[in-house]
Enzyme design. Structure first.
Site, PDB file in Angstrom:
ATOM      1  N   THR A  11      77.748  84.983  88.820  1.00  0.00           N
ATOM      2  CA  THR A  11      77.188  84.437  87.580  1.00  0.00           C
ATOM      3  C   THR A  11      75.666  84.557  87.497  1.00  0.00           C
ATOM      4  O   THR A  11      75.082  84.316  86.445  1.00  0.00           O
ATOM      5  CB  THR A  11      77.557  82.938  87.456  1.00  0.00           C
ATOM      6  N   CYS A 150      63.588  94.295  96.782  1.00  0.00           N
ATOM      7  CA  CYS A 150      63.270  95.133  95.619  1.00  0.00           C
ATOM      8  C   CYS A 150      61.891  95.796  95.715  1.00  0.00           C
ATOM      9  O   CYS A 150      61.714  96.945  95.280  1.00  0.00           O
ATOM     10  CB  CYS A 150      63.386  94.331  94.330  1.00  0.00           C
ATOM     11  N   HIS A 242      59.051  96.888  89.073  1.00  0.00           N
ATOM     12  CA  HIS A 242      57.917  96.606  89.966  1.00  0.00           C
ATOM     13  C   HIS A 242      57.034  97.851  90.067  1.00  0.00           C
ATOM     14  O   HIS A 242      57.529  98.947  90.376  1.00  0.00           O
ATOM     15  CB  HIS A 242      58.408  96.248  91.373  1.00  0.00           C
ATOM     16  N   ASN A 322      63.614  96.683  89.321  1.00  0.00           N
ATOM     17  CA  ASN A 322      63.872  95.777  90.449  1.00  0.00           C
ATOM     18  C   ASN A 322      65.262  95.181  90.477  1.00  0.00           C
ATOM     19  O   ASN A 322      65.769  94.885  91.566  1.00  0.00           O
ATOM     20  CB  ASN A 322      62.829  94.650  90.479  1.00  0.00           C
ATOM     21  N   THR A 323      65.929  94.982  89.322  1.00  0.00           N
ATOM     22  CA  THR A 323      67.275  94.395  89.431  1.00  0.00           C
ATOM     23  C   THR A 323      68.358  95.476  89.471  1.00  0.00           C
ATOM     24  O   THR A 323      69.509  95.181  89.756  1.00  0.00           O
ATOM     25  CB  THR A 323      67.597  93.384  88.302  1.00  0.00           C
TER      26      THR A 323
HETATM   27  N1  LIG Z   1      66.510  88.941  90.985  1.00  0.00           N
HETATM   28  C1  LIG Z   1      66.129  90.047  91.650  1.00  0.00           C
HETATM   29  O1  LIG Z   1      65.460  90.975  91.144  1.00  0.00           O
HETATM   30  C2  LIG Z   1      66.506  90.214  93.086  1.00  0.00           C
HETATM   31  C3  LIG Z   1      66.129  91.394  93.699  1.00  0.00           C
HETATM   32  C4  LIG Z   1      66.469  91.606  95.012  1.00  0.00           C
HETATM   33  C5  LIG Z   1      67.172  90.638  95.685  1.00  0.00           C
HETATM   34  N2  LIG Z   1      67.537  89.482  95.078  1.00  0.00           N
HETATM   35  C6  LIG Z   1      68.334  88.522  95.861  1.00  0.00           C
HETATM   36  O2  LIG Z   1      69.665  88.458  95.306  1.00  0.00           O
HETATM   37  C7  LIG Z   1      70.201  87.151  95.470  1.00  0.00           C
HETATM   38  C8  LIG Z   1      70.623  86.600  94.114  1.00  0.00           C
HETATM   39  O3  LIG Z   1      69.481  86.505  93.255  1.00  0.00           O
HETATM   40  P1  LIG Z   1      69.640  86.063  91.720  1.00  0.00           P
HETATM   41  O4  LIG Z   1      68.298  86.277  91.117  1.00  0.00           O
HETATM   42  O5  LIG Z   1      70.855  86.725  91.110  1.00  0.00           O
HETATM   43  O6  LIG Z   1      69.964  84.469  91.895  1.00  0.00           O
HETATM   44  P2  LIG Z   1      70.598  83.470  90.830  1.00  0.00           P
HETATM   45  O7  LIG Z   1      70.416  83.964  89.438  1.00  0.00           O
HETATM   46  O8  LIG Z   1      70.102  82.121  91.181  1.00  0.00           O
HETATM   47  O9  LIG Z   1      72.204  83.511  91.151  1.00  0.00           O
HETATM   48  C9  LIG Z   1      72.749  82.933  92.321  1.00  0.00           C
HETATM   49  C10 LIG Z   1      74.262  83.087  92.352  1.00  0.00           C
HETATM   50  O10 LIG Z   1      74.762  82.456  93.533  1.00  0.00           O
HETATM   51  C11 LIG Z   1      75.673  81.401  93.189  1.00  0.00           C
HETATM   52  N3  LIG Z   1      75.495  80.266  94.086  1.00  0.00           N
HETATM   53  C12 LIG Z   1      74.427  79.432  94.194  1.00  0.00           C
HETATM   54  N4  LIG Z   1      74.651  78.498  95.138  1.00  0.00           N
HETATM   55  C13 LIG Z   1      75.887  78.729  95.626  1.00  0.00           C
HETATM   56  C14 LIG Z   1      76.689  78.097  96.611  1.00  0.00           C
HETATM   57  N5  LIG Z   1      76.267  77.036  97.305  1.00  0.00           N
HETATM   58  N6  LIG Z   1      77.923  78.624  96.864  1.00  0.00           N
HETATM   59  C15 LIG Z   1      78.372  79.681  96.186  1.00  0.00           C
HETATM   60  N7  LIG Z   1      77.663  80.322  95.217  1.00  0.00           N
HETATM   61  C16 LIG Z   1      76.435  79.854  94.963  1.00  0.00           C
HETATM   62  C17 LIG Z   1      75.336  81.027  91.759  1.00  0.00           C
HETATM   63  O11 LIG Z   1      76.469  80.428  91.152  1.00  0.00           O
HETATM   64  P3  LIG Z   1      76.342  79.280  89.984  1.00  0.00           P
HETATM   65  O12 LIG Z   1      76.047  80.030  88.701  1.00  0.00           O
HETATM   66  O13 LIG Z   1      77.680  78.662  89.993  1.00  0.00           O
HETATM   67  O14 LIG Z   1      75.226  78.371  90.411  1.00  0.00           O
HETATM   68  C18 LIG Z   1      74.996  82.412  91.183  1.00  0.00           C
HETATM   69  O15 LIG Z   1      76.192  83.110  90.924  1.00  0.00           O
HETATM   70  C19 LIG Z   1      69.117  86.341  96.180  1.00  0.00           C
HETATM   71  O16 LIG Z   1      69.369  86.353  97.559  1.00  0.00           O
HETATM   72  C20 LIG Z   1      67.845  87.087  95.844  1.00  0.00           C
HETATM   73  O17 LIG Z   1      66.843  86.884  96.813  1.00  0.00           O
HETATM   74  C21 LIG Z   1      67.238  89.262  93.784  1.00  0.00           C
END
Ligand SMILES: NC(=O)c1ccc[n+]([C@@H]2O[C@H](COP(=O)([O-])OP(=O)(O)OC[C@H]3O[C@@H](n4cnc5c(N)ncnc54)[C@H](OP(=O)(O)O)[C@@H]3O)[C@@H](O)[C@H]2O)c1
EC number: 1.2.1.11
Length: 344
Positions: A11, A150, A242, A322-323
């Site tokens: 999500t 990223c 980025h 980046n995403t």
């Molecule tokens: N955004 C970027 O550009 C980017 C780039 C490289 C790496 N990353 C990495 O990718 C990962 C995700 O980033 P994001 O930006 O997509 O984060 P995000 O929008 O906060 O999404 C987090 C996801 O994890 C779920 N989640 C949170 N707590 C949980 C728990 N205790 N148990 C099970 N599921 C849980 C959330 O579900 P709910 O909706 O139910 O809360 C949501 O589906 C991170 O490790 C981040 O460092 C992100």
């Protein structure tokens, strides 16, 4: 034959990109979506605040989101893409690996673990063989593969192209988009009309992950590249993409023309999500720019430009989405490599 896949953390911002990239994928069939307890039991449409620029695929919108446990994922799912917060992933991923799942993860936990391949298929596909070491040491049937941060993945393909001249020192300064911090990562009050010269943990990731990616795997152990890397990371008010200013010193003298040719000729790979040309090099010193160039190669191509000689070496700019290239696209591409190399 289709490989049934699931998304852990489906999500979130990166999870949504996974769904977008897996729509009509020729090999992967989406069969499981997990998230936190608060989303479990809801349809995906109810659980996700959808924010990417194409509609939720109808079949995905009606799928039920489950909790993130191995018991909740159907047994016939073979490959899991993980986009959980790293603290959650560190607790949850091992359980899936013990149950035999192959996990292509975007989360930062375990990226630098000596037995975990940190892979960009065009740069270091051979590091995937670390999976054998990992299975021996950890005693699980599954396999864990990580993609880099990223900001690291934006720079490393250009460094890989320059390494034939003997990379010794790299300095990089980044201008990173707000989507890299997740939807609620930086508030509008913090970032509009502003720049933030600190992104927690990011500099260390760039400095260590790049040396692992360009390191040598001797069949038993991975040796980090000996170059020194110094990074300075900044958040700026762009949405996606980025941009990075790189200064590279090499053992051999290299002209800007030779550097541009090495980047243009650096080979791509024959995988569905890999762009035909990995690095596009602009002649125009004003490019690449985030808004104009982040979508090149469906968000999977790296752009470079402004290559010049400077005191002690070369300077240039590079850019990636980046995403996509920096997160979900990188994990999907690693999944394609896992299939190609027979790990599924
Ligand atoms: N955004 C970027 O550009 C980017 C780039 C490289 C790496 N990353 C990495 O990718 C990962 C995700 O980033 P994001 O930006 O997509 O984060 P995000 O929008 O906060 O999404 C987090 C996801 O994890 C779920 N989640 C949170 N707590 C949980 C728990 N205790 N148990 C099970 N599921 C849980 C959330 O579900 P709910 O909706 O139910 O809360 C949501 O589906 C991170 O490790 C981040 O460092 C992100």
């Amino acid at each position: 034959m289709a490989v049934r896949v699931g998304i852990l953390g489906a999500t979130g911002a990166v999870g949504q990109r996974f769904i977008q990239l897996l729509e009509d994928h020729p090999t992967f069939e989406l069969a499981a979506l997990t998230a936190s307890e608060s989303s479990a039991g809801k349809t995906y449409r109810e659980a996700a605040k959808w924010r990417v620029n194409t509609p939720i695929p109808d079949d995905v919108a009606e799928m039920t989101v489950t909790e993130t446990t191995p018991e909740a994922v159907p047994d016939d799912v073979d490959l899991l893409f993980s986009s959980l917060p790293s603290g959650v992933a560190a607790n949850v991923e091992p359980g899936f690996l013990e149950e035999g799942y192959v996990v292509s993860s975007n989360s930062s936990n375990d990226r630098m673990a000596p037995d975990v391949p940190l892979t960009i298929p065009e740069v270091n596909p051979g590091h995937l063989e670390l999976i054998e070491v990992q299975r021996d040491e950890r005693g699980w049937d599954g396999a864990l593969v990580k993609n880099p941060n990223c900001s690291t993945i934006t720079m490393v393909p250009t460094l890989a192209a320059l390494d034939r001249f003997g990379l010794e020192n790299v300095h990089v300064s980044t201008l990173q988009a707000v989507s890299g911090a997740g939807y609620s990562g930086v508030t509008s009050m913090e970032i509009i009309d502003n720049a933030i010269p600190h992104i927690g943990g990011e500099e260390d990731k760039m400095e260590t992950e790049s040396r692992k990616l360009l390191g040598d795997f001797d069949g038993a152990e991975l040796h980090l590249h000996e170059m020194d890397v110094a990074a300075s990371c900044n958040r700026i008010p762009t949405l996606d993409g980025h941009l990075e200013n790189v200064f590279a010193e090499t053992a051999e003298d290299v002209s800007p023309e030779e550097a541009a040719e090495a980047m243009r000729e650096y080979p791509s790979v024959d995988l569905h999500s890999s762009p035909e040309q990995l690095i596009h090099v602009f002649e125009d010193p004003g490019r690449p720019q985030p808004r104009m160039d982040r979508e090149r190669g469906d968000g999977m191509q790296i752009s470079a430009g402004g290559i010049q000689t400077t005191a002690g070496g070369l300077k240039y700019n590079c850019l990636a989405h980046n995403t996509i290239r920096g997160a979900a696209g990188a994990s999907v591409l690693n999944g394609e490599l896992l299939v190609e190399e027979g790990y599924l």
